[in-house]
Design an enzyme around this catalytic site. Structure first.
Site, PDB file in Angstrom:
ATOM      1  CG  ASP A   1      -7.609  45.623 100.718  1.00 22.88           C
ATOM      2  OD1 ASP A   1      -8.532  45.424 101.527  1.00 22.88           O
ATOM      3  OD2 ASP A   1      -6.588  44.900 100.651  1.00 22.88           O
TER       4      ASP A   1
ATOM      5  CE1 TYR B   1     -13.904  37.470  96.518  1.00 20.54           C
ATOM      6  CE2 TYR B   1     -13.803  36.624  98.754  1.00 20.54           C
ATOM      7  CZ  TYR B   1     -13.360  37.506  97.800  1.00 20.54           C
ATOM      8  OH  TYR B   1     -12.387  38.393  98.109  1.00 20.54           O
TER       9      TYR B   1
ATOM     10  CE  LYS C   1     -14.378  45.867  82.525  1.00 24.05           C
ATOM     11  NZ  LYS C   1     -13.576  47.097  82.327  1.00 24.05           N
TER      12      LYS C   1
ATOM     13  CG  ASP D   1     -11.325  41.375  98.559  1.00 21.13           C
ATOM     14  OD1 ASP D   1     -11.145  41.670  99.768  1.00 21.13           O
ATOM     15  OD2 ASP D   1     -10.494  40.741  97.887  1.00 21.13           O
TER      16      ASP D   1
ATOM     17  CG  ASP E   1     -12.325  49.874  84.086  1.00 18.01           C
ATOM     18  OD1 ASP E   1     -13.492  50.192  84.385  1.00 18.01           O
ATOM     19  OD2 ASP E   1     -11.947  49.747  82.899  1.00 18.01           O
TER      20      ASP E   1
HETATM   21  C1  IPM Z   1     -11.562  40.553 103.300  1.00 22.36           C
HETATM   22  C2  IPM Z   1     -10.472  39.536 103.070  1.00 22.36           C
HETATM   23  C3  IPM Z   1     -11.119  38.193 102.778  1.00 22.36           C
HETATM   24  C4  IPM Z   1     -11.954  38.342 101.524  1.00 22.36           C
HETATM   25  C5  IPM Z   1     -10.131  37.003 102.659  1.00 22.36           C
HETATM   26  C6  IPM Z   1      -9.252  36.863 103.869  1.00 22.36           C
HETATM   27  C7  IPM Z   1     -10.855  35.704 102.369  1.00 22.36           C
HETATM   28  O1  IPM Z   1      -9.635  39.958 102.063  1.00 22.36           O
HETATM   29  O2  IPM Z   1     -12.383  40.359 104.218  1.00 22.36           O
HETATM   30  O3  IPM Z   1     -11.582  41.561 102.586  1.00 22.36           O
HETATM   31  O4  IPM Z   1     -11.432  38.222 100.406  1.00 22.36           O
HETATM   32  O5  IPM Z   1     -13.157  38.582 101.648  1.00 22.36           O
HETATM   33 MG    MG Z   2      -9.977  41.945 101.374  1.00 18.32          MG
END
Ligand code: IPM
Ligand code: MG
Length: 359
Positions: A252, A141, A192, A248, A224
């Site tokens: 999710d 990042y 990884k 990240d 993975d």
């Molecule tokens: C998160 C989001 C952010 C990230 C984006 C919006 C930059 O996906 O907070 O998980 O990738 O960190």
């Molecule tokens: Mg995110």
């Protein structure tokens, strides 16, 4: 002591969900159980619209003085064509980096009332309670060099750099071990290391540090496999510690196990107890302005703020309890709706949590 809370509603559904979270905070002000002052500022696309940058100096100055920050979400299609440094997401990355918020805690908890909203079978997710500790200010990042260049052939080439220093790994691993110590004492470090040197170093350092935490059972998993295990048998995890990009993605995936990404809060902490609190979901431009977004992730982020920055764990528990009661009353926004429940909008959900808190 009066705490200074900076409110950054941001873009898309951000202002709508933050408004509901503030209703909840104001319950504590009204009853005299919490003293705080609110400041408001812009971040992301709304900051670009108002001041020409996604993280303006005016916001930065207030952020540096705040005890805690409540953020909605950033981003929207209308900003995707801007020069990269002006895009909303860069504002979010800038404030994380500027305040040194390297430790991102993302709990994935399944409220039993939502077991049917999960994409997995109820028995696989019943009582799920995972904490993902994501490193937030390093990795690909932020690594340099980065960019899109034109090769002599005329073809374009995009590039980023995955990088972790020993000290960056040590401080987030420490957060991981200490978080595990307060929970079920199991830490899974995700990397990884079979392919990427940056994470080979990660694994080496985490392994070395485990000697200082004999009470924590450490395991390692390639990312993975971790993605697969999260959707195969998520209850094997207690605390996961991982880098920025893997965290990240895995957070999710973990969010969906709990029924909806609209349920998950997060805390981003630095070396002192200053923190930024935000739902893990994004700005959801497709439903912005419709009053249908789920405000619970933001409301639960306020609970994390009370626990980690404002030293009011009992108020945090009250919010979490109120959310549970609202869910058990069958009140649901569209993202967590199942048949037979009461379908409500953003403001009604916020009102329901306020009513449960006052009851
Ligand atoms: C998160 C989001 C952010 C990230 C984006 C919006 C930059 O996906 O907070 O998980 O990738 O960190
Ligand atoms: Mg995110």
């Amino acid at each position: 002591m009066t705490s200074k809370i900076l409110v950054l509603p941001g873009d898309g559904i951000g202002p709508e969900i933050v408004a509901e979270a503030l209703k909840v905070l104001n319950v504590f002000k009204d009853e005299g159980s919490l003293a705080f002052e609110l400041e408001h500022a812009h971040i992301g696309g709304s900051a670009y619209d108002a001041e020409g940058k996604p993280y303006p100096e005016s916001t930065q100055a207030l952020a540096k003085k705040a005890d805690a920050i409540l953020l909605g979400a950033v981003g929207g299609a209308k900003y995707d064509k801007l020069e990269r440094s002006l895009r909303p997401e860069r504002g979010l990355l800038a404030i994380r980096s500027d305040l040194g918020l390297y430790a991102n805690l993302r709990p994935a908890i399944l409220y039993e009332e939502l077991a049917n909203a999960s994409s997995l079978k109820p028995e696989l997710v019943a009582n799920l309670d995972i904490m993902i500790v994501r490193e937030l200010t390093g990795d690909i990042y932020f690594g340099q060099p980065r960019g899109i260049e034109v090769l002599p052939s005329g073809e374009r080439r995009g590039f980023n750099t995955m990088v972790y220093t020993e000290s960056e790994i040590r401080r987030i691993a420490k957060t991981g071990f200490e978080t595990a110590q307060k929970r079920n004492k199991k830490l899974c470090s995700v990397d990884k290391a079979n392919v990427l040197e940056a994470t080979e170093l990660w694994r080496e350092i985490v392994t070395e540090m485990s000697k200082d935490y004999p009470d924590v059972e450490l395991s390692h998993m390639y990312v993975d496999n971790a993605a697969m295990q999260l959707v195969r048998a998520p209850k094997q995890f207690d605390v996961i510690v991982t880098g920025n990009i893997f965290g990240d993605i895995l957070s999710d995936a973990a969010a969906m196990l709990t029924g909806s990404i609209g349920m998950l809060p997060s805390a981003s902490l630095n070396e002192s107890s200053v923190g930024m609190y935000e739902p893990i979901h994004g700005s959801a431009p497709d439903i912005a302005g419709k009053g249908i977004a789920n405000p619970l992730a933001t409301i639960l982020s306020v609970a994390m703020m009370l626990r980690y920055s404002l030293n009011a764990p009992q108020l945090a528990e009250r919010i979490e309890g109120a959310v549970k009661r609202v869910l058990s009353q069958g009140i649901r926004t569209g993202d967590i709706y199942t048949e037979g429940c009461q379908h409500v909008g953003t403001a009604q959900m916020g009102d329901a949590v306020v009513a449960a808190l006052r009851a």
